[in-house]
Design a protein around this motif. Structure first.
Motif, PDB file in Angstrom:
ATOM      1  N   PRO A 191       0.654  -1.006  -0.073  1.00  0.00           N
ATOM      2  CA  PRO A 191       0.038  -0.031  -0.128  1.00  0.00           C
ATOM      3  C   PRO A 191       0.701   1.149  -0.218  1.00  0.00           C
ATOM      4  N   ILE A 192       2.051   1.314   0.508  1.00  0.00           N
ATOM      5  CA  ILE A 192       2.915   2.312   0.406  1.00  0.00           C
ATOM      6  C   ILE A 192       3.396   2.541  -0.819  1.00  0.00           C
ATOM      7  N   ASP A 193       3.645   1.571  -1.687  1.00  0.00           N
ATOM      8  CA  ASP A 193       4.189   1.788  -3.030  1.00  0.00           C
ATOM      9  C   ASP A 193       2.967   2.404  -3.707  1.00  0.00           C
ATOM     10  N   ASP A 194       1.656   2.074  -3.524  1.00  0.00           N
ATOM     11  CA  ASP A 194       0.690   2.482  -4.364  1.00  0.00           C
ATOM     12  C   ASP A 194       0.230   3.803  -3.857  1.00  0.00           C
ATOM     13  N   PHE A 195       0.408   4.103  -2.705  1.00  0.00           N
ATOM     14  CA  PHE A 195       0.192   5.532  -1.943  1.00  0.00           C
ATOM     15  C   PHE A 195       1.486   6.579  -2.769  1.00  0.00           C
ATOM     16  N   LEU A 196       2.735   6.223  -2.639  1.00  0.00           N
ATOM     17  CA  LEU A 196       3.451   7.130  -3.330  1.00  0.00           C
ATOM     18  C   LEU A 196       3.490   7.122  -4.911  1.00  0.00           C
ATOM     19  N   HIS A 197       3.643   8.347  -5.432  1.00  0.00           N
ATOM     20  CA  HIS A 197       3.577   8.772  -6.710  1.00  0.00           C
ATOM     21  C   HIS A 197       4.861   8.265  -7.582  1.00  0.00           C
ATOM     22  N   CYS A 198       5.743   8.058  -7.057  1.00  0.00           N
ATOM     23  CA  CYS A 198       6.966   7.412  -7.682  1.00  0.00           C
ATOM     24  C   CYS A 198       7.995   6.769  -6.540  1.00  0.00           C
ATOM     25  N   ALA A 199       8.680   5.822  -7.152  1.00  0.00           N
ATOM     26  CA  ALA A 199       9.711   5.321  -6.208  1.00  0.00           C
ATOM     27  C   ALA A 199      10.854   6.054  -6.109  1.00  0.00           C
ATOM     28  N   THR A 200      11.899   5.671  -5.324  1.00  0.00           N
ATOM     29  CA  THR A 200      13.123   6.417  -4.989  1.00  0.00           C
ATOM     30  C   THR A 200      13.896   6.073  -6.332  1.00  0.00           C
ATOM     31  N   PRO A 201      14.352   7.040  -6.852  1.00  0.00           N
ATOM     32  CA  PRO A 201      15.272   7.274  -8.162  1.00  0.00           C
ATOM     33  C   PRO A 201      16.361   6.178  -7.623  1.00  0.00           C
ATOM     34  N   PRO A 202      16.925   5.352  -8.802  1.00  0.00           N
ATOM     35  CA  PRO A 202      18.036   4.718  -8.430  1.00  0.00           C
ATOM     36  C   PRO A 202      19.307   5.342  -8.382  1.00  0.00           C
ATOM     37  N   GLN A 203      19.409   6.890  -8.901  1.00  0.00           N
ATOM     38  CA  GLN A 203      20.488   7.479  -8.653  1.00  0.00           C
ATOM     39  C   GLN A 203      20.814   7.822  -7.209  1.00  0.00           C
ATOM     40  N   TRP A 204      19.613   8.046  -6.586  1.00  0.00           N
ATOM     41  CA  TRP A 204      19.674   8.421  -5.152  1.00  0.00           C
ATOM     42  C   TRP A 204      20.082   7.325  -4.265  1.00  0.00           C
ATOM     43  N   LEU A 205      19.517   5.961  -4.618  1.00  0.00           N
ATOM     44  CA  LEU A 205      19.952   4.820  -4.056  1.00  0.00           C
ATOM     45  C   LEU A 205      21.596   4.365  -4.486  1.00  0.00           C
ATOM     46  N   GLU A 206      21.949   4.598  -5.426  1.00  0.00           N
ATOM     47  CA  GLU A 206      23.281   4.626  -5.996  1.00  0.00           C
ATOM     48  C   GLU A 206      24.140   5.240  -4.861  1.00  0.00           C
ATOM     49  N   GLU A 207      23.997   6.735  -4.808  1.00  0.00           N
ATOM     50  CA  GLU A 207      24.460   7.413  -4.120  1.00  0.00           C
ATOM     51  C   GLU A 207      24.612   6.931  -2.443  1.00  0.00           C
ATOM     52  N   ALA A 208      23.281   6.603  -1.893  1.00  0.00           N
ATOM     53  CA  ALA A 208      23.305   6.351  -0.717  1.00  0.00           C
ATOM     54  C   ALA A 208      24.064   5.014  -0.216  1.00  0.00           C
ATOM     55  N   ARG A 209      24.411   4.280  -1.274  1.00  0.00           N
ATOM     56  CA  ARG A 209      25.109   2.984  -0.805  1.00  0.00           C
ATOM     57  C   ARG A 209      26.767   3.347  -0.706  1.00  0.00           C
ATOM     58  N   PRO A 236      21.106  19.516  -5.030  1.00  0.00           N
ATOM     59  CA  PRO A 236      22.495  19.724  -4.773  1.00  0.00           C
ATOM     60  C   PRO A 236      22.723  19.232  -3.386  1.00  0.00           C
ATOM     61  N   LEU A 237      21.776  18.842  -2.336  1.00  0.00           N
ATOM     62  CA  LEU A 237      22.057  18.013  -1.387  1.00  0.00           C
ATOM     63  C   LEU A 237      21.828  16.781  -1.376  1.00  0.00           C
ATOM     64  N   PHE A 238      22.869  16.138  -0.593  1.00  0.00           N
ATOM     65  CA  PHE A 238      22.377  14.461  -0.341  1.00  0.00           C
ATOM     66  C   PHE A 238      21.705  14.349   1.131  1.00  0.00           C
ATOM     67  N   ARG A 239      20.477  13.898   1.315  1.00  0.00           N
ATOM     68  CA  ARG A 239      19.928  13.777   2.432  1.00  0.00           C
ATOM     69  C   ARG A 239      18.873  12.576   2.485  1.00  0.00           C
ATOM     70  N   PHE A 240      18.468  12.056   3.581  1.00  0.00           N
ATOM     71  CA  PHE A 240      17.553  11.182   3.533  1.00  0.00           C
ATOM     72  C   PHE A 240      16.342  11.150   2.810  1.00  0.00           C
ATOM     73  N   HIS A 241      15.789  12.300   2.440  1.00  0.00           N
ATOM     74  CA  HIS A 241      14.649  12.423   1.854  1.00  0.00           C
ATOM     75  C   HIS A 241      15.019  13.442   0.594  1.00  0.00           C
ATOM     76  N   SER A 242      16.282  13.401   0.121  1.00  0.00           N
ATOM     77  CA  SER A 242      16.473  14.364  -0.979  1.00  0.00           C
ATOM     78  C   SER A 242      16.049  13.677  -2.252  1.00  0.00           C
ATOM     79  N   GLY A 243      16.306  14.629  -3.405  1.00  0.00           N
ATOM     80  CA  GLY A 243      15.933  14.141  -4.729  1.00  0.00           C
ATOM     81  C   GLY A 243      17.244  13.508  -5.428  1.00  0.00           C
ATOM     82  N   VAL A 244      16.958  13.539  -6.852  1.00  0.00           N
ATOM     83  CA  VAL A 244      18.180  12.988  -7.624  1.00  0.00           C
ATOM     84  C   VAL A 244      19.481  13.839  -7.104  1.00  0.00           C
TER      85      VAL A 244
END
Length: 258
Positions: free
Chosen positions: A16-34, A246-254
């Motif tokens: 239901p969370i995936d249905d609620f959100l209008h997009c998934a986390t972009p792979p670019q953010w996940l790549e940076e977070a790793r 321009p910022l990397f944070r837990f809720h930041s964008g690409v």
């Protein structure tokens, strides 16, 4: 930790969370977070997010559960740490003898669902905050000052100024913040070390419940359909998540800067 730890139970919880959100986390953010060099920022901002979530809920309790002249009776966040396990009914603060005109502060509180859900949320967020600090301490990550991302501010800019529209909007925003947190914990968990993976997986249930609690409260306060406002804030949230940041944070964008 292997992705298989996100088993059927969590897949059902996340659907239901995936249905609620209008997009998934972009792979670019996940790549940076790793990246190992991003771990310190990730942990510090995670701690900040837990504290801000508690503070936001505390603000809702003060504003909407106490008359203006009695708000000073409600203490700071340390108060919630000393509460025993929450009872099923609304007598959440009654065990504490905080006296104002010889009356406990709870005598001034409206016994409503907002109070019960927000106090539970505050307790859980403060507990998570302490857990993150323990992890940081063990890893010798300093709890340094860190500027906030544009995420929450970007959504709060759209809150209406009259009631009950204002609280409805704030509650919907709370739902999106909690849902995004849950989604990102699940996305990150398979790529982190054993301790952090287990910790992030352990947070999924509470974050999922928080998002549902916020939505339920928003509907209750609105007294009418909130579908339009939910969709509106979903669009705003997705735009912030998908836009260059321009910022990397837990809720930041690409990430726009490596």
């Amino acid at each position: 930790m292997n992705a298989s730890l996100l088993n059927a139970e969590f897949s059902q919880l996340l659907a239901p969370i995936d249905d609620f959100l209008h997009c998934a986390t972009p792979p670019q953010w996940l790549e940076e977070a790793r990246k190992p060099e991003r771990l310190a920022v990730l942990l510090v901002d995670h701690a900040n997010c837990e504290m801000k979530a508690a503070m936001s809920a505390h603000s809702l309790v003060r504003r909407y559960c106490l008359p203006k002249e009695k708000r000073k009776l409600l203490p700071n966040l340390d108060f919630y740490k000393s509460l025993d396990a929450l009872p099923e009914k609304g007598e959440v603060l009654g065990k504490q003898a905080l006296m104002g005109n010889n009356r406990r502060v709870f005598d001034e509180l409206s016994k409503n669902d907002l109070l019960v859900k927000m106090v539970r949320l505050i307790q859980e967020e403060l507990h998570h905050f302490e857990q993150v600090l323990e992890i940081m301490s063990a890893r010798k990550v300093a709890y340094d000052t860190l500027s906030a991302s544009r995420y929450a501010k970007g959504m709060l800019a759209h809150v209406r100024t009259h009631e009950p529209a204002a609280i409805v909007d704030r509650l919907i925003i709370g739902a999106y913040i909690e849902a995004r947190s849950c989604e990102r914990f699940a996305q990150l968990a398979p790529y982190l070390d054993e301790e952090l993976s287990r910790f992030y997986v352990s947070l999924l249930r509470s974050e999922a419940r928080h998002y549902q609690d916020y939505l339920t409260l928003a509907q209750d306060y609105a007294g009418e359909s909130i579908d339009e406002r939910v969709a509106f804030f979903g669009e705003q949230e997705a735009a912030l998540i998908q836009a260059p940041d321009p910022l990397f944070r837990f809720h930041s964008g690409v990430p726009s800067v490596a």
